[in-house]
Design a protein around this motif. Structure first.
Motif, PDB file in Angstrom:
ATOM      1  N   UNK A 239       0.793  -1.195   0.113  1.00 41.03           N
ATOM      2  CA  UNK A 239       0.049   0.011   0.001  1.00 41.03           C
ATOM      3  C   UNK A 239       0.842   1.167   0.040  1.00 41.03           C
ATOM      4  N   UNK A 240       0.333   2.299  -0.810  1.00 43.11           N
ATOM      5  CA  UNK A 240       1.273   3.510  -0.893  1.00 43.11           C
ATOM      6  C   UNK A 240       0.460   4.430   0.068  1.00 43.11           C
ATOM      7  N   UNK A 241       0.681   4.967   1.083  1.00 35.43           N
ATOM      8  CA  UNK A 241       0.544   6.227   1.933  1.00 35.43           C
ATOM      9  C   UNK A 241      -0.189   7.265   1.247  1.00 35.43           C
ATOM     10  N   UNK A 242       0.629   7.838   0.111  1.00 37.07           N
ATOM     11  CA  UNK A 242       0.094   8.844  -0.496  1.00 37.07           C
ATOM     12  C   UNK A 242      -1.268   8.861  -1.298  1.00 37.07           C
ATOM     13  N   UNK A 243      -1.479   7.554  -1.747  1.00 37.03           N
ATOM     14  CA  UNK A 243      -2.737   7.486  -2.628  1.00 37.03           C
ATOM     15  C   UNK A 243      -3.763   6.626  -1.689  1.00 37.03           C
ATOM     16  N   UNK A 244      -4.068   6.645  -0.161  1.00 36.07           N
ATOM     17  CA  UNK A 244      -4.865   5.964   0.361  1.00 36.07           C
ATOM     18  C   UNK A 244      -4.559   4.359   0.352  1.00 36.07           C
TER      19      UNK A 244
END
Length: 426
Positions: A239-244
């Motif tokens: 998961x990429x934190x900057x894109x939810x």
């Protein structure tokens, strides 16, 4: 319908401009783009819709260039950036983390050797340099922290040809991406993805543009690598934190690396290609096959003449029957081995310096891949920062001169070399 290379180098990625009917791709010299409404803007920023937000990320002129190069290389997508060196960092950025390493060929452009041996240390990354003809050494250099294997298809400066099939097999068995710098060959002479490469990088400054006007780089993604097969590449699989919490590989599949390069790489590193540079490169690519045919034919004629000159110790051009890499040519570079090679003067270092000061048609510059013939003494310029052992390993020993053969009359080039050799070697 399947189109040939000569058609694709002119038409891939481009359509007449819908607003004006302009046949050549316009230069979209704009910073930002108007959103249709708030929902449209939100969808773009959430990566739910493809479109234009801000020219650090995407630009219509650059987008045409990206699609054209990806098509010519046989890739799924591409990301253009400001230089070849930027492209190398862009290629590594999603793969690496502090403590990780890459295994790279000793036969690289001098600036790449410095970038990998010195500069990337500041990110906490490291590089292990190996002779890529020693396949056992390549295998032995790979460890649990290795995240990529890197080489050039036709190495700068010597014109050495890498056995891409053998190296790709090693990388694949280790579950690692193979990154190939295809600058010297271009997709006309070599298509690394067909030999197992995961990513292809270019300094577009060289043969792709072909006229010495702009700098640019590109990373082409094959779309073939399974980024989720292990936990080695969390930037793409987790998961990429900057894109939810979006997972790039799960969401974008074969285009995961390309979308990450734009949405994270260009967003945060800012290595943007300007649209005017993209325009020059698009125009250059329209004649790529014609130029590469002439570069190759001229280089073979000049290299043959040099090999038979008593003032010359040896010539490294892989297109010569005497080359130790001649057997790789039909498999790796079936259309020829390009215009780049080196030759050594029996008279040594000082004669090389005198030689580059004596040429008239050849230009003494730190570039290659121009329509003009170019010359440089690598040991005193592009590879000057290396030790003598590193210079020799890279094919840039003190007695060696590098030439990039242009598309002029080859007899004129030979005459110029002859008079410069006479002055340099007595």
């Amino acid at each position: 319908m399947t189109y040939g290379f000569d058609t694709l180098q002119i038409h891939a990625g481009a359509r007449p401009d819908p607003a004006t009917g302009a046949r050549q791709t316009p230069i979209y010299q704009t910073t930002a783009y108007v959103f249709r409404d708030a929902d449209h803007a939100a969808a773009l920023f959430n990566l739910q819709e493809v479109g234009y937000i801000y020219s650090r990320l995407t630009n219509p002129t650059v987008a045409v260039l990206q699609e054209r190069i990806a098509t010519l290389e046989g890739g799924a997508g591409a990301v253009c950036c400001s230089s070849g060196h930027a492209a190398q960092i862009m290629a590594l950025f999603p793969l690496m983390a502090p403590g990780r390493n890459i295994v790279v060929s000793t036969r690289l452009y001098g600036g790449s050797i410095t970038q990998f041996s010195q500069t990337i240390k500041r990110f906490g990354w490291s590089a292990t340099f190996v002779d890529f003809d020693d396949l056992d050494a390549v295998k032995a250099a790979i460890d649990d922290d290795t995240r990529a294997v890197f080489c050039e298809s036709i190495a700068n400066p010597g014109g050495y040809i890498t056995d891409l099939d053998a190296i790709a097999k090693i990388a694949d068995e280790a579950g690692l991406p193979l990154i190939v710098d295809n600058t010297s060959a271009t997709p006309y002479l070599c298509r690394p993805i067909e030999h197992g490469a995961t990513l292809v990088v270019h300094s577009m400054t060289k043969y792709l543009t072909g006229n010495g006007t702009v700098t640019g780089g590109v990373v082409v993604d094959s779309g073939n690598f399974d980024w989720s097969a292990s936990d080695k590449f969390p930037s793409l699989s987790q998961p990429e934190p900057a894109y939810h919490g979006l997972k790039f590989h799960e969401t974008f599949g074969p285009l995961a690396f390309t979308f990450h390069g734009i949405a994270i790489g260009l967003r945060d590193l800012g290595m943007t290609l300007n649209p005017q540079a993209a325009h020059y490169t698009l125009m250059g690519i329209e004649t790529l096959s014609l130029r590469m045919e002439r570069h190759t034919a001229n280089a073979l004629k000049v290299a043959t003449w040099l090999e038979n000159d008593p003032r010359v110790d040896y010539v490294t051009y892989a297109g010569l029957p005497s080359s130790p890499y001649a057997d790789r040519v039909p498999r790796i570079c079936p259309k020829g081995t390009g215009g780049l090679f080196t030759f050594a003067l029996k008279a040594g270092y000082e004669a090389c310096v005198k030689f580059v000061d004596s040429v008239e048609i050849f230009s003494h510059v730190a570039n290659l891949g121009d329509t003009r013939s170019l010359v440089i003494h690598s040991a005193s310029t592009t590879h000057r920062q290396l030790t003598e052992d590193q210079q020799k390993a890279a094919g840039a020993a003190p007695e060696v001169v590098r030439v990039s053969i242009g598309i002029e009359d080859p007899d004129d080039l030979i005459a110029d070399l002859d008079q410069a050799l006479a002055k340099a070697c007595g």
